[in-house]
Structure formats: C-alpha cells, structure tokens
Scaffold this active site. Structure first.
Site, mmCIF file in Angstrom:
data_model
loop_
_atom_site.group_PDB
_atom_site.id
_atom_site.type_symbol
_atom_site.label_atom_id
_atom_site.label_comp_id
_atom_site.label_asym_id
_atom_site.label_seq_id
_atom_site.Cartn_x
_atom_site.Cartn_y
_atom_site.Cartn_z
ATOM 1 N N ARG A 34 0.829 -1.216 0.000
ATOM 2 C CA ARG A 34 0.000 0.000 0.000
ATOM 3 C C ARG A 34 0.858 1.259 0.000
ATOM 4 O O ARG A 34 0.462 2.279 -0.565
ATOM 5 C CB ARG A 34 -0.941 -0.003 1.190
ATOM 6 N N LYS A 192 -18.262 -16.984 2.322
ATOM 7 C CA LYS A 192 -19.712 -16.857 2.514
ATOM 8 C C LYS A 192 -20.428 -16.141 1.379
ATOM 9 O O LYS A 192 -19.976 -15.090 0.923
ATOM 10 C CB LYS A 192 -19.971 -16.071 3.802
ATOM 11 N N GLY A 337 -8.172 -9.081 -0.353
ATOM 12 C CA GLY A 337 -6.945 -9.459 0.347
ATOM 13 C C GLY A 337 -6.504 -10.890 0.085
ATOM 14 O O GLY A 337 -5.343 -11.155 -0.253
ATOM 15 N N GLY A 360 -12.871 -3.997 0.798
ATOM 16 C CA GLY A 360 -14.273 -3.572 0.861
ATOM 17 C C GLY A 360 -14.612 -2.583 -0.242
ATOM 18 O O GLY A 360 -15.692 -2.652 -0.849
HETATM 19 P P1 AMP Z 1 -13.384 -14.355 1.653
HETATM 20 O O1 AMP Z 1 -12.731 -13.407 2.610
HETATM 21 O O2 AMP Z 1 -14.867 -14.393 1.743
HETATM 22 O O3 AMP Z 1 -12.877 -14.209 0.250
HETATM 23 O O4 AMP Z 1 -12.965 -15.811 2.158
HETATM 24 C C1 AMP Z 1 -11.662 -16.272 2.143
HETATM 25 C C2 AMP Z 1 -11.562 -17.475 3.030
HETATM 26 O O5 AMP Z 1 -12.452 -18.489 2.591
HETATM 27 C C3 AMP Z 1 -10.180 -18.087 3.009
HETATM 28 O O6 AMP Z 1 -9.560 -17.843 4.224
HETATM 29 C C4 AMP Z 1 -10.440 -19.579 2.800
HETATM 30 O O7 AMP Z 1 -9.731 -20.406 3.689
HETATM 31 C C5 AMP Z 1 -11.927 -19.714 3.045
HETATM 32 N N1 AMP Z 1 -12.489 -20.852 2.284
HETATM 33 C C6 AMP Z 1 -12.355 -21.102 0.978
HETATM 34 N N2 AMP Z 1 -12.964 -22.245 0.660
HETATM 35 C C7 AMP Z 1 -13.503 -22.749 1.786
HETATM 36 C C8 AMP Z 1 -14.243 -23.937 2.088
HETATM 37 N N3 AMP Z 1 -14.553 -24.833 1.144
HETATM 38 N N4 AMP Z 1 -14.618 -24.128 3.373
HETATM 39 C C9 AMP Z 1 -14.291 -23.219 4.332
HETATM 40 N N5 AMP Z 1 -13.608 -22.085 4.109
HETATM 41 C C10 AMP Z 1 -13.207 -21.850 2.837
#
Ligand code: AMP
Length: 384
Positions: A34, A192, A337, A360
C-alpha cells in the site's frame, strides 16, 4: 472527476489522503504494497516542487487518543527509505507546523486519533480541506467509508482531485463494469455467499459465466439439492442461491476435494454429488471446461479463493485458477486481500491486467455502488 495528472501543481502545498493502513509487527512494516501504491502520486507532487502533507489511518484505535501501537511512525520510516528523503511526523493540525518544516514531506499522525474523523465531522473536514492549496484523494482502499478525511474534507476543500492510484483504480474497475468485452467470466470464491451476494447479483447482469468456489460453491451445491456433508454452508442464503442459479450463469464444481478435518485427515477427490455426511469440502478441482472458458474469455473478474488455500492440502483449485488466469490473454481484474495473497503465492501481480488495492472498496465498486469519496470528487467537478 478531476485527476491530479491533468493539473499543473508547481510550487503548491498539497494534502494527500493516502491509504497506508499496513500490517505492523514490533514496529516493523510487514507489507509495503500500500505504501508503494501511493508513490506515483507522491513523486508527481515532489517533482512539481510542491510540499506534501500525507494523511492516513492505521488500524482501529478504540479512542480518539494517541496509542503507540497505532502510530504511523513506522510507516513514515518505511516511506522515507523508499523515496530516500526524510518524512516528518506531525501530531497536530496547527498551521504554524504544517508545510513549515525542513522536510518536503510531512505525515500527519493516524487521522483516527483526531476527534470527528469517524463521524465524518464537518469541522474536521473543513480544517483538513483548507490546510493546503489542493486536497488530493488517493486512498482507494478507504473510498467506501464516509469519514472526515475521505468525504467531508473533499466536500469542504476549495480544490480537490483524484490521485494517480485512484484514477487507475477507477479506470480499470469501470472497464470491468461498463466497458468490457465478451465473453466475460467472473470467478467468485471465498467463505460466505452473504458477503458476496450483492457482487454476484450485480455481476450477473454483465458476465456470461459466474464460476463459484469455496464456501460459496457449497451453498450453491446445497441449493441445487446436493448433500454437502459437514461443509461450510449458509442455510439462510439457500433460497437466494437457488434463484440466482436458475438464471443460468452459475458454474458449479463437478469434482471437489474433501477431508474429515481441516488438518487434512482422509483427503479424497469426489464427485460433488457423492459427498458423505462426515466429509467436508475444502477445495475444488478446476474442470477442463472451466479452464477453456477462462482461456477464451475477453474479460475476467476474480475475487475469492476456490478452497482453503492457506493449507497446502487444499490449494490446488486456487493454484490452478491462478495459473489459468495468468495464461489467458483476457483483460483480467482481481481484488480482495485473500485473492492478492493467492496471486502473490502462485503467479505474479504482473500476470493479471490489474490487481486492485481495495478490499471492501473493491467489492462495493464492483457491486455497482458509487463510493462516497468518488461521489464527493464527482460533485467537485460539476460544482454541485
Ligand atoms: P473471503 O474473505 O470471503 O474471500 O474468504 C476467504 C476465506 O475463505 C479463506 O480464508 C479460505 O480459507 C476460506 N475458504 C475457501 N474455501 C472454503 C471452504 N470450502 N470451506 C471453508 N472455508 C473456505
């Protein structure tokens, strides 16, 4: 938006809102990305013989008081090494100090130590906006926050413009939303659906295909009637996921990697419709058809890993995806990130057409929202 690169700013006093919210441990900056992203704007101002006051936040101090662990001193030191000149830290807004020191660059202490920053207070905004001849906003990573230094200061300055980083972010992100070529493949992974729902819904209106991965794919698999065992799922999102799936653009994994634990006990590669109740999906197998879609795409958007890639047992889907994107001749845009960590781990940032510095802010921009800082800069130009 007025862009800094179009202005003659010779011999001016310039305030620049940057995003130097970097990870720090034991007084050392752990990641310079950054800080480096702000250098083009800083150099542009220095080369115009101008004096600079940098403003940034760092972390989330609980009180509006000085707290050593949220001090920008380590950041000022790292910056001074990069640009090879001293950066003076200023801890107050007294006009007798600002732009008066021997150094051409000053950095205000963490703006979140100042009363009114988080509340977007007009008094603080007016003060910040009138410190110099020009208020340059270059902190894309915080452009989605309505705070005094990101919003009110722009509104209340006599002259405000976008810095070089913001100009670039705006150009590349807008291209992927409004000025893209088809076929358009969006790849959305991560934990999620709820945090990416608005992104998926908005991208559904521009992309031809949406490849889902990670925990997000689990929710879509369950919504289409598959057993996903112990996998991460958001039951509250099932109806939404079903609705989006029936619009026809979602591409679900056929084969996935399961384990009995996150530590990698009993790892198996399975058909997505053969998951046992005690198994957890932790990665996916990138199908040849998906790789071909990426290869033939003209536009690619990527946010979120395909699996728990932090663990080597479950990195293959994210690694294969990174390599496929690097090989594609498409215009590719990545942000977030975890996505940038994966790019740094498996390919190079130069293998992607543009890597956004926003998390974000990147998501909200790609959801089709006008970010508050950009809105304030736009009003500046039209005088409304
Ligand atoms: P996000 O910040 O929503 O992009 O989520 C990233 C996180 O999702 C990472 O730390 C991954 O470890 C987690 N992740 C990816 N695939 C899975 C999965 N199948 N089950 C649980 N966590 C996951």
């Amino acid at each position: 938006m007025i862009n800094l690169s179009s202005l003659d700013i010779t011999n001016k006093n310039i305030v620049i809102r940057v995003d130097m919210n970097v990870p720090i441990k034991d007084g050392n900056v752990l990641d310079l990305t950054r800080i480096k992203a702000s250098i083009p704007t800083i150099n542009y101002a220095l080369n115009s013989n101008s004096k600079i006051l940098l403003i940034s936040h760092l972390g989330r101090p609980a009180e509006e008081n000085f707290e050593e662990k949220f001090s920008l001193k380590p950041v000022a030191l790292s910056l001074s090494k990069i640009i090879n000149q001293s950066v003076e830290i200023i801890d107050n807004l007294d006009s007798k100090d600002i732009f008066k020191g021997a150094s051409n660059i000053q950095m205000l202490e963490n703006i979140r130590f100042f009363e009114g920053e988080k509340e977007n207070c007009k008094n603080l905004g007016q003060k910040l906006g009138s410190l110099g001849d020009l208020y340059v906003f270059d902190a894309f990573g915080t452009a989605h926050r309505e705070q005094a230094s990101t919003h009110s200061a722009i509104e209340n300055s006599n002259n405000a413009c976008a810095g070089i980083l913001l100009e670039k972010e705006n150009e590349f992100l807008s291209k992927a939303l409004n000025n893209f070529e088809s076929p358009y493949v969006a790849i959305i992974g991560g934990a999620k659906v709820s945090t990416k729902l608005e992104l998926i819904e908005h991208i559904n209106s521009v992309a031809d295909y949406i490849v889902v991965g990670g925990g997000i794919a689990n929710t879509f698999l369950k919504a289409t009637g598959k057993n996903i065992g112990n996998s991460l799922v958001e039951d509250s999102m099932l109806e939404k996921a079903k609705h989006i799936y029936h619009q026809g653009k979602i591409i679900l994994p056929d084969r996935v990697v399961t384990s009995k634990t996150f530590e990698g006990d009993d790892i198996k590669e399975r058909q997505a419709n053969e998951i046992a109740d005690d198994e957890t999906i932790l990665d996916l197998c990138l199908e040849q058809e998906t790789i071909s879609l990426i290869n033939n795409a003209k536009t690619i958007l990527w946010n979120g890993p395909m699996g728990v890639f932090e663990n080597n047992f479950f990195e293959k889907g994210t690694k294969d995806l990174s390599v496929a994107i690097a090989k594609s001749a498409a215009f590719s845009l990545a942000g977030g990130g975890e996505t940038l960590s994966a790019i740094n781990k498996y390919i190079k940032q130069d293998d992607v057409s543009y890597c956004s510095t926003g998390g974000g802010a990147f998501l909200e921009f790609m959801e089709g929202k006008v970010l508050p800082s950009i809105e304030a800069l736009n009003s500046k130009e039209t005088g409304s």
